[in-house]
Design a protein around this motif. Sequence first.
Motif, PDB file in Angstrom:
ATOM      1  N   ILE A 397       0.845  -1.197   0.000  1.00 23.88           N
ATOM      2  CA  ILE A 397       0.000   0.000   0.000  1.00 23.88           C
ATOM      3  C   ILE A 397       0.886   1.254   0.000  1.00 23.88           C
ATOM      4  CG2 ILE A 397      -1.894   1.196   1.130  1.00 23.88           C
ATOM      5  CD1 ILE A 397      -2.555  -1.669   0.133  1.00 23.88           C
ATOM      6  N   LEU A 398       0.671   2.094  -1.005  1.00 22.30           N
ATOM      7  CA  LEU A 398       1.466   3.309  -1.199  1.00 22.30           C
ATOM      8  C   LEU A 398       0.544   4.495  -1.429  1.00 22.30           C
ATOM      9  CD1 LEU A 398       3.893   1.704  -3.801  1.00 22.30           C
ATOM     10  CD2 LEU A 398       4.473   2.149  -1.405  1.00 22.30           C
ATOM     11  N   ASP A 399       1.150   5.679  -1.572  1.00 17.01           N
ATOM     12  CA  ASP A 399       0.377   6.840  -2.011  1.00 17.01           C
ATOM     13  C   ASP A 399       1.121   7.521  -3.151  1.00 17.01           C
ATOM     14  OD1 ASP A 399       2.431   8.233  -0.810  1.00 17.01           O
ATOM     15  OD2 ASP A 399       1.218   9.035   0.822  1.00 17.01           O
ATOM     16  N   LYS A 400       0.579   8.621  -3.634  1.00 17.02           N
ATOM     17  CA  LYS A 400       1.124   9.268  -4.829  1.00 17.02           C
ATOM     18  C   LYS A 400       2.556   9.747  -4.624  1.00 17.02           C
ATOM     19  CE  LYS A 400      -0.085  12.554  -8.459  1.00 17.02           C
ATOM     20  NZ  LYS A 400      -1.125  13.499  -8.948  1.00 17.02           N
ATOM     21  N   LYS A 401       2.845  10.306  -3.460  1.00 13.67           N
ATOM     22  CA  LYS A 401       4.197  10.830  -3.235  1.00 13.67           C
ATOM     23  C   LYS A 401       5.238   9.708  -3.208  1.00 13.67           C
ATOM     24  CE  LYS A 401       3.912  11.136   1.846  1.00 13.67           C
ATOM     25  NZ  LYS A 401       2.516  10.629   1.949  1.00 13.67           N
ATOM     26  N   LEU A 402       4.855   8.559  -2.653  1.00 14.39           N
ATOM     27  CA  LEU A 402       5.789   7.427  -2.628  1.00 14.39           C
ATOM     28  C   LEU A 402       5.962   6.827  -4.020  1.00 14.39           C
ATOM     29  CD1 LEU A 402       4.818   5.598   0.703  1.00 14.39           C
ATOM     30  CD2 LEU A 402       6.880   6.939   0.228  1.00 14.39           C
ATOM     31  N   ILE A 403       4.879   6.790  -4.791  1.00 13.43           N
ATOM     32  CA  ILE A 403       4.964   6.303  -6.172  1.00 13.43           C
ATOM     33  C   ILE A 403       5.914   7.182  -6.980  1.00 13.43           C
ATOM     34  CG2 ILE A 403       3.673   6.185  -8.340  1.00 13.43           C
ATOM     35  CD1 ILE A 403       3.057   3.760  -6.793  1.00 13.43           C
ATOM     36  N   LEU A 407       9.782   6.143  -8.561  1.00 17.01           N
ATOM     37  CA  LEU A 407      10.210   6.254  -9.962  1.00 17.01           C
ATOM     38  C   LEU A 407      11.484   7.080 -10.095  1.00 17.01           C
ATOM     39  CD1 LEU A 407       6.748   6.722 -11.726  1.00 17.01           C
ATOM     40  CD2 LEU A 407       8.201   4.681 -11.705  1.00 17.01           C
ATOM     41  N   VAL A 408      11.615   8.094  -9.256  1.00 19.29           N
ATOM     42  CA  VAL A 408      12.846   8.901  -9.272  1.00 19.29           C
ATOM     43  C   VAL A 408      14.029   8.072  -8.778  1.00 19.29           C
ATOM     44  CG1 VAL A 408      14.015  10.889  -8.225  1.00 19.29           C
ATOM     45  CG2 VAL A 408      11.650  11.103  -9.006  1.00 19.29           C
ATOM     46  N   GLU A 409      13.784   7.270  -7.753  1.00 18.63           N
ATOM     47  CA  GLU A 409      14.859   6.476  -7.133  1.00 18.63           C
ATOM     48  C   GLU A 409      15.436   5.414  -8.056  1.00 18.63           C
ATOM     49  OE1 GLU A 409      12.853   7.045  -2.715  1.00 18.63           O
ATOM     50  OE2 GLU A 409      12.887   5.066  -3.663  1.00 18.63           O
ATOM     51  N   VAL A 410      14.686   4.985  -9.065  1.00 19.60           N
ATOM     52  CA  VAL A 410      15.201   3.962  -9.981  1.00 19.60           C
ATOM     53  C   VAL A 410      15.592   4.550 -11.341  1.00 19.60           C
ATOM     54  CG1 VAL A 410      13.917   2.103  -8.882  1.00 19.60           C
ATOM     55  CG2 VAL A 410      12.879   3.338 -10.798  1.00 19.60           C
ATOM     56  N   SER A 411      15.541   5.855 -11.465  1.00 21.23           N
ATOM     57  CA  SER A 411      15.876   6.487 -12.746  1.00 21.23           C
ATOM     58  C   SER A 411      17.321   6.969 -12.773  1.00 21.23           C
ATOM     59  CB  SER A 411      14.939   7.677 -13.004  1.00 21.23           C
ATOM     60  OG  SER A 411      15.169   8.699 -12.040  1.00 21.23           O
ATOM     61  N   GLY A 412      17.788   7.293 -13.971  1.00 19.29           N
ATOM     62  CA  GLY A 412      19.109   7.905 -14.107  1.00 19.29           C
ATOM     63  C   GLY A 412      20.269   7.070 -13.618  1.00 19.29           C
ATOM     64  N   GLY A 413      20.135   5.753 -13.693  1.00 24.52           N
ATOM     65  CA  GLY A 413      21.240   4.882 -13.292  1.00 24.52           C
ATOM     66  C   GLY A 413      21.390   4.708 -11.796  1.00 24.52           C
ATOM     67  N   LYS A 414      20.402   5.175 -11.023  1.00 28.56           N
ATOM     68  CA  LYS A 414      20.496   5.060  -9.563  1.00 28.56           C
ATOM     69  C   LYS A 414      20.153   3.657  -9.063  1.00 28.56           C
ATOM     70  CE  LYS A 414      17.869   8.769  -8.722  1.00 28.56           C
ATOM     71  NZ  LYS A 414      17.816   9.561  -9.952  1.00 28.56           N
ATOM     72  N   ALA A 415      19.586   2.834  -9.927  1.00 26.77           N
ATOM     73  CA  ALA A 415      19.280   1.438  -9.574  1.00 26.77           C
ATOM     74  C   ALA A 415      19.734   0.550 -10.722  1.00 26.77           C
ATOM     75  CB  ALA A 415      17.787   1.267  -9.325  1.00 26.77           C
ATOM     76  N   LEU A 416      19.882  -0.732 -10.437  1.00 26.48           N
ATOM     77  CA  LEU A 416      20.233  -1.666 -11.496  1.00 26.48           C
ATOM     78  C   LEU A 416      19.060  -1.816 -12.457  1.00 26.48           C
ATOM     79  CD1 LEU A 416      22.082  -4.408  -9.435  1.00 26.48           C
ATOM     80  CD2 LEU A 416      23.032  -2.419 -10.577  1.00 26.48           C
ATOM     81  N   ASN A 417      19.345  -2.271 -13.659  1.00 28.16           N
ATOM     82  CA  ASN A 417      18.309  -2.327 -14.691  1.00 28.16           C
ATOM     83  C   ASN A 417      17.098  -3.152 -14.277  1.00 28.16           C
ATOM     84  OD1 ASN A 417      19.981  -0.756 -16.228  1.00 28.16           O
ATOM     85  ND2 ASN A 417      20.686  -2.405 -17.568  1.00 28.16           N
ATOM     86  N   PHE A 418      17.343  -4.333 -13.675  1.00 29.13           N
ATOM     87  CA  PHE A 418      16.217  -5.183 -13.308  1.00 29.13           C
ATOM     88  C   PHE A 418      15.400  -4.549 -12.186  1.00 29.13           C
ATOM     89  CE2 PHE A 418      19.042  -6.628  -9.965  1.00 29.13           C
ATOM     90  CZ  PHE A 418      18.196  -7.016  -8.936  1.00 29.13           C
TER      91      PHE A 418
END
Length: 565
Positions: A397-403, A407-418
Amino acid sequence: MDQSNQHWFSSVEAPIKVSCRAAVSWDESKDLVVVGFGGAGVATALQSLDNGLSVIAFDKFAGGGATTINGAVVYAGAGTSVQKEANISDTADNMFNYLKQESEDIVSDETLRDFCDTSPEMIYWLQKKGVKFGSTVWHKKTSYPGPEYFVYHSDNSLAKSYCKQATPAARGHRAYVPIEEGRKATNLGYAIFNPLKQSALEKGLLLETYHEARQLIVDDNQEVLGVVVLYFDDEKLLKKYQKLKKRAERLLMVLPPILPGYNFFAKRAMAVLEKAKILESKRSQKMIEAKKGVMLSAGGFIYNADMLNHYAPKYNASLPLGTEGDDGSGIRLGQSVGGKAENMDCISAWRFINPPLSFGRGFIVNKHGQRFIDELVYGATLGVEMVENQEGKAWLILDKKLIKAALVEVSGGKALNFQRDLARLNVWFAAVKASTIEGLAEKLSLPADALKDQLETYNHAARAQNGSDIFEKSDDDLVEITSPFYGIDISLDAKLFPCPALTLGGLKINEATGQVLDDNSKVVKGLYASGRNAIGVSSKNYVSGLSVADCIFSGRRAAQHISGH
């Protein structure tokens, strides 16, 4: 269990019984015979060779096993050279206090202490054999760090409930791989296995790949004297077989196992493997003598669907994590001569939701709308709790700010591809949205009153910031959830959130020597087991790198006994 049992589910046959060694016309004779050449097999072989023994190793496939397909992580602590270089404070007592929470009573305290005490030496031994480690540290919670980081918390040590017993220390030691390759978390274990294999070959190891150990050979005293192996004596047939195997391997590597779509390629790979299996009927056999012992180190049984369904049907919907060699044959070989298998219903299911960290800052509920865990515990801890005690069902269970933050946290190479792809797929295609918590409950078919109460309780703890969370989640990770609300199905059978799993059960052994034990806890003479063929440090609860570490530890321990050291 014997071969006539309807639940045998294996091609392993009853042992060949002979009066004595001299009664057999051996095709090859060595001090030690290793069955299954992955992490445990290579550790046993290499330590035995160092001790002056002659060794022959067999693998049903190309060798390497599950060790080569993992993320090249070894769990180690107690002040390893890498930890010291990274300025990480750790002691054997602290490591023991942490691991005791994970291993519970699966091994004796004496064995667990030995594992912790010798951990720095294990890393030194690996380094001497050519394995390289990096020392840059990722200090936060994550399932797997970015390619620039080589030491991380690959366990629950940062979770508040675990900190009561042990001070957090990063113990996940990633073997060095080039950064461009490190953007994936699978098929990197060659960085550990290949140097060990090369060292063993240089010391005289005789390695026979595409050789399947089908039977053990025992004498009148029930001592294991050797093995019967099946092999291709026709080079053209072998090459055809290998070609089919490589084709299947390529299909299995199109997508990471945790991504949707993997099963499509996996089914195609299985069809290719069936063609290869037909060729196996054309193999020849030979008899191999083990003058000092046979080591069973052939992995678990997650790729044997019938065995999994028999021992742990709750996990049928999981995604097999391992290799085709994890078919239970090593365990069955031990059982064929009276070895006792234990813990066969113990499975590690990996429900990793972090990264993105913001996923872990939401809350998870079961089908009754009730929260049941600190969402930022290690993924296998979450997965096993979900399957064993929550009927395999869970929703995030999430809300809009966490969603948006996720998405920001996994963008721009900050996370692995998978990690990026999995988060995006679930946000874009799996997330259910509602303006009210009651509306979300209806869309998820959850009890509205229970979900509303859970939301209020969670938000109260998030606002209070006084350590009042019932599951001891850190105040830093408690975030008030507000409208609009989102729900993502993370159940075991979630279509867009696959849950990998591996087996942890195996043969009962003498923990001091690695010798296989029978139903009466007596030694089966001439037979040893290690890695996932045996009950070991990682056989209760799994954390990243612990299985590989146990392979090295248990393999070398047995080698010392076989060598008389």
